[in-house]
Scaffold this active site. Structure first.
Site, short mmCIF file in Angstrom:
data_model
loop_
_atom_site.label_atom_id
_atom_site.label_comp_id
_atom_site.label_asym_id
_atom_site.label_seq_id
_atom_site.Cartn_x
_atom_site.Cartn_y
_atom_site.Cartn_z
CG HIS A 28 60.21 6.75 50.72
ND1 HIS A 28 61.44 6.77 51.53
CD2 HIS A 28 60.23 6.09 49.17
CE1 HIS A 28 62.87 6.48 50.85
NE2 HIS A 28 61.87 6.13 49.55
CG ASN A 77 65.18 2.31 49.47
OD1 ASN A 77 66.92 2.47 49.61
ND2 ASN A 77 64.96 2.25 48.34
N GLY A 122 67.47 1.63 33.86
CA GLY A 122 65.98 1.27 35.16
C GLY A 122 64.27 0.53 34.12
#
Length: 302
Positions: free
Chosen positions: A106, A108, A257
């Site tokens: 992952h 970000n 979102g």
């Protein structure tokens, strides 16, 4: 050009670069592009590669959202920003390989801008690694690359953000880390915008360098039903973390979102089993005993 425009341009280019290299690495499947708009302001593009040779599912999403009021998840540590206008731009990815010997990962990278005429801004992000059948050399390579991305900005940063990653990606209800960590940073706005942005770019640019060599080493490793079943079982921890603890998931849902894009981080297949325990002396037990607690992989303590 405003600060947020500079960050947006970089993140869009980073999304393009990561998707291009992952698609070439997979060699079979291609990313589907899905643009979306947010009714309250902003939008983004989700890219998903599914049923590939290497990646069972790989999601790389870009978003730029804005609104009149910061979501609760973003003001938990900054209560003074409650009710303020905000803009948030970011790239987030989760890669779920098919072969259990390739770790899930992952990453970000994000930028927030909140307030009116004199806005408060900060950067956040990082990346972490979640192996099922770990190899020590892979974990060391991962952390060496992470450290190299931090070192030009100060030798104290890697141990600080490595420790933050270990503490953040921790499942309290399981008393175990999600994986072997990496880097996690948030609320970064010192000493100034240029230095903070430079750090974000250094970490972002290092992601492929950290991950691709591991994929290349493990993509042809033979496996069977036992390894596949264990991978699906451990993927359950990923689901648990993302739905219980993850700030990005909470921010996305609380800010209105696009749910499909927010939850594309979840694995396509997963299983739970009541009361499962690894066999003593097994490779599965090695993961639990040697890799699911915080460890100083490079001999660099905070």
């Amino acid at each position: 050009m405003s600060n947020i425009d500079q960050v947006k341009d970089y993140l869009l280019a980073l999304q393009n670069r990561i998707c291009a290299e992952l698609q070439e690495l997979d060699g079979e499947a291609e990313f589907a592009h899905d643009r979306w708009e947010r009714a309250a302001g902003g939008g983004g593009e989700s890219r998903v590669l599914a049923d590939g040779r290497i990646f069972e599912q790989a999601g790389v999403g870009f978003s730029h959202v804005f609104g009149e009021q910061m979501p609760a998840s973003a003001t938990k540590h900054r209560p003074e920003l409650a009710g303020k206008q905000f803009q948030a731009v970011g790239v987030s990815l989760v890669l779920h390989p098919r072969n259990p010997y390739i770790p899930t990962t992952h990453a970000n990278f994000r930028f927030f801008n909140a307030g009116g005429k004199n806005p408060i801004w900060w950067f956040g992000g990082g990346y972490d690694l979640t192996p099922y059948y770990p190899f020590h050399e892979d974990v060391v390579h991962w952390h060496k690359t992470a450290k190299a991305s931090c070192d030009p900005f100060g030798e104290a940063l890697y141990p600080r953000y490595k420790k933050w990653c270990d503490e953040y990606f921790y499942l309290k209800h399981r008393d175990e880390t999600r994986g072997v960590g990496g880097l996690f940073f948030d609320d970064l706005n010192e000493p100034d915008f240029e230095a903070s942005f430079g750090f974000l770019k250094s970490v972002g640019d290092s992601f492929l360098e950290a991950y691709v060599p591991i994929v290349n080493r493990r993509c042809d490793h033979p496996y069977g039903n036992r390894q596949r079943d264990f991978q699906l079982y451990r993927r359950g921890r990923y689901v648990e973390f993302n739905l219980i603890y993850d700030r990005g998931t909470l921010f996305g849902l609380q800010s209105g979102g696009r749910t499909e894009s927010i939850l594309m981080s979840l694995p396509p297949q997963v299983r739970w089993q009541y009361g499962w325990r690894p066999e003593p002396g097994s490779p599965e037990e090695t993961l639990y005993l040697d890799y699911l607690q915080a460890h100083d992989w490079l001999g660099v303590s905070s």
